[in-house]
Design a protein around this motif. Structure first.
Motif, PDB file in Angstrom:
ATOM      1  N   GLY A  23      49.778   7.211   5.518  1.00 48.14           N
ATOM      2  CA  GLY A  23      50.457   8.270   4.770  1.00 48.14           C
ATOM      3  C   GLY A  23      51.958   8.202   4.939  1.00 48.14           C
ATOM      4  O   GLY A  23      52.717   8.391   3.975  1.00 48.14           O
ATOM      5  N   ASN A  24      52.404   7.918   6.156  1.00 50.94           N
ATOM      6  CA  ASN A  24      53.842   7.745   6.401  1.00 50.94           C
ATOM      7  C   ASN A  24      54.372   6.556   5.619  1.00 50.94           C
ATOM      8  O   ASN A  24      55.447   6.631   5.002  1.00 50.94           O
ATOM      9  CB  ASN A  24      54.110   7.535   7.887  1.00 50.94           C
ATOM     10  CG  ASN A  24      53.678   8.693   8.756  1.00 50.94           C
ATOM     11  OD1 ASN A  24      52.864   8.524   9.659  1.00 50.94           O
ATOM     12  ND2 ASN A  24      54.201   9.884   8.513  1.00 50.94           N
ATOM     13  N   ALA A  25      53.618   5.449   5.645  1.00 54.65           N
ATOM     14  CA  ALA A  25      54.053   4.241   4.938  1.00 54.65           C
ATOM     15  C   ALA A  25      54.210   4.517   3.442  1.00 54.65           C
ATOM     16  O   ALA A  25      55.195   4.089   2.816  1.00 54.65           O
ATOM     17  CB  ALA A  25      53.050   3.112   5.165  1.00 54.65           C
ATOM     18  N   GLU A  43      59.883  -0.598  14.131  1.00 56.60           N
ATOM     19  CA  GLU A  43      58.998  -1.727  13.821  1.00 56.60           C
ATOM     20  C   GLU A  43      58.329  -1.542  12.464  1.00 56.60           C
ATOM     21  O   GLU A  43      58.182  -2.496  11.686  1.00 56.60           O
ATOM     22  CB  GLU A  43      57.946  -1.880  14.927  1.00 56.60           C
ATOM     23  CG  GLU A  43      58.529  -2.335  16.257  1.00 56.60           C
ATOM     24  CD  GLU A  43      57.522  -2.238  17.400  1.00 56.60           C
ATOM     25  OE1 GLU A  43      56.353  -1.878  17.133  1.00 56.60           O
ATOM     26  OE2 GLU A  43      57.911  -2.516  18.555  1.00 56.60           O
ATOM     27  N   THR A  44      57.931  -0.308  12.165  1.00 58.33           N
ATOM     28  CA  THR A  44      57.261  -0.042  10.894  1.00 58.33           C
ATOM     29  C   THR A  44      58.218  -0.201   9.722  1.00 58.33           C
ATOM     30  O   THR A  44      57.865  -0.783   8.686  1.00 58.33           O
ATOM     31  CB  THR A  44      56.665   1.385  10.898  1.00 58.33           C
ATOM     32  OG1 THR A  44      55.691   1.484  11.938  1.00 58.33           O
ATOM     33  CG2 THR A  44      56.008   1.714   9.563  1.00 58.33           C
ATOM     34  N   LEU A  45      59.439   0.285   9.871  1.00 56.61           N
ATOM     35  CA  LEU A  45      60.428   0.121   8.797  1.00 56.61           C
ATOM     36  C   LEU A  45      60.726  -1.352   8.543  1.00 56.61           C
ATOM     37  O   LEU A  45      60.866  -1.773   7.388  1.00 56.61           O
ATOM     38  CB  LEU A  45      61.706   0.887   9.148  1.00 56.61           C
ATOM     39  CG  LEU A  45      61.598   2.414   9.121  1.00 56.61           C
ATOM     40  CD1 LEU A  45      62.851   3.052   9.695  1.00 56.61           C
ATOM     41  CD2 LEU A  45      61.341   2.924   7.707  1.00 56.61           C
ATOM     42  N   ASP A  46      60.823  -2.137   9.608  1.00 57.20           N
ATOM     43  CA  ASP A  46      61.035  -3.579   9.450  1.00 57.20           C
ATOM     44  C   ASP A  46      59.858  -4.218   8.717  1.00 57.20           C
ATOM     45  O   ASP A  46      60.039  -5.022   7.797  1.00 57.20           O
ATOM     46  CB  ASP A  46      61.213  -4.244  10.818  1.00 57.20           C
ATOM     47  CG  ASP A  46      62.570  -3.962  11.427  1.00 57.20           C
ATOM     48  OD1 ASP A  46      63.480  -3.542  10.684  1.00 57.20           O
ATOM     49  OD2 ASP A  46      62.732  -4.154  12.655  1.00 57.20           O
ATOM     50  N   PHE A  47      58.647  -3.832   9.109  1.00 58.06           N
ATOM     51  CA  PHE A  47      57.440  -4.378   8.495  1.00 58.06           C
ATOM     52  C   PHE A  47      57.368  -4.025   7.009  1.00 58.06           C
ATOM     53  O   PHE A  47      56.952  -4.846   6.176  1.00 58.06           O
ATOM     54  CB  PHE A  47      56.206  -3.843   9.232  1.00 58.06           C
ATOM     55  CG  PHE A  47      54.900  -4.222   8.596  1.00 58.06           C
ATOM     56  CD1 PHE A  47      54.427  -5.516   8.667  1.00 58.06           C
ATOM     57  CD2 PHE A  47      54.137  -3.262   7.925  1.00 58.06           C
ATOM     58  CE1 PHE A  47      53.227  -5.865   8.068  1.00 58.06           C
ATOM     59  CE2 PHE A  47      52.938  -3.602   7.332  1.00 58.06           C
ATOM     60  CZ  PHE A  47      52.472  -4.914   7.403  1.00 58.06           C
TER      61      PHE A  47
END
Length: 274
Positions: A19-21, A60-64
């Motif tokens: 959901g965040n993604a 890490e998630t933003l980079d991904f």
């Protein structure tokens, strides 16, 4: 439409999920469409649930997800040294003082359990207004008196004028928590005004929060908040159509990455192929 700054505002209280993604990717798409920059604002005043590994997970998630941040911290060290909400506590306290001086708040000592006992709906219905506790009493929250709240006006993306009353689930919203720290609605309003955000992208589950924050900004004399454009996107649901939670590790981006999922896979999972 001339938009300059939107924001991604996660809370480091768990590992980010699908959901965040989805929300982050929608924010990125709208920013690119309108040539707006993206601010990373990490809401970290819930110190009981704050963990540095959750902050690391945000980066890490933003980079991904290949999301470029234009304003805000680039790593944990920068965040804690310069960008944490702790550095803006003075601004939040000034806002609380304004509300106190204008007699807009009342003290409440109700726990969640007590609120449920007082009304089976689970909504707080202003039971403490007439109890007239001192705002300086230990272990009390400060709530806004919304008994006579008027319609709030705002623009739903892209250009739909709307007006609404604060619903029951946001009535008498909290602006200072029982631990004495500023609450989410207040910090969010002050931060968005401080950084000059003019587009707020959030899930439809936060529609009530939008109304509460518009009401709060009006009481603070911040007319500029009404000029912000809001986009309330649909939620990504779990297999049983439940709202996703950070406590559900199965849908965390971290676990999906460990399974070998790619960015393309994540986009497909949230319905953003292409």
């Amino acid at each position: 439409m001339n938009l300059s700054l939107t924001r991604i505002a996660p809370t480091p209280s768990g590992y980010l999920h699908l959901g965040n993604a989805y929300s982050f990717l929608v924010t990125k798409a709208l920013a690119e469409k309108h040539g707006a920059k993206i601010l990373l604002r990490i809401d970290d005043l819930d110190r009981e649930r704050y963990r540095t590994e959750y902050v690391e997970d945000i980066f890490e998630t933003l980079d991904f997800l290949e999301i470029k941040i234009d304003l805000g911290p680039r790593n944990l060290q920068e965040f804690e040294a310069e960008w944490s909400q702790i550095h803006r506590v003075g601004k939040y306290q000034d806002a609380l003082s304004t509300l106190r001086q204008d007699l807009k708040v009342f003290a409440c000592d109700c726990s969640r359990k007590k609120i449920q006992q007082l009304d089976s709906s689970g909504y707080y219905l202003g039971q403490c207004i007439d109890r007239r506790f001192s705002l300086d009493k230990p272990e009390v929250a400060w709530r806004m008196d919304t008994m006579e709240a008027d319609y709030v006006k705002f623009t739903e993306y892209p250009d739909l004028p709307k007006k609404a009353l604060i619903p029951q689930d946001s009535a008498f919203y909290v602006v200072r928590k029982r631990d004495g720290l500023p609450a989410y609605h207040l910090t969010s309003v002050i931060d968005d005004l401080h950084f000059g955000v003019d587009l707020i992208v959030r899930g439809s589950d936060l529609y009530s929060s939008t109304l509460a924050q518009l009401d709060l900004a009006r009481h603070l004399g911040e007319a500029g908040f009404e000029k912000i454009i809001f986009h309330h996107h649909p939620l990504v649901k779990g297999p049983k159509q439940e709202k996703l939670s950070k406590s559900d590790g199965v849908t965390s981006i971290q676990s999906l990455r460990k399974e070998g999922k790619t960015l393309k896979d994540i986009k497909a999972m949230v319905g953003l192929e292409g």
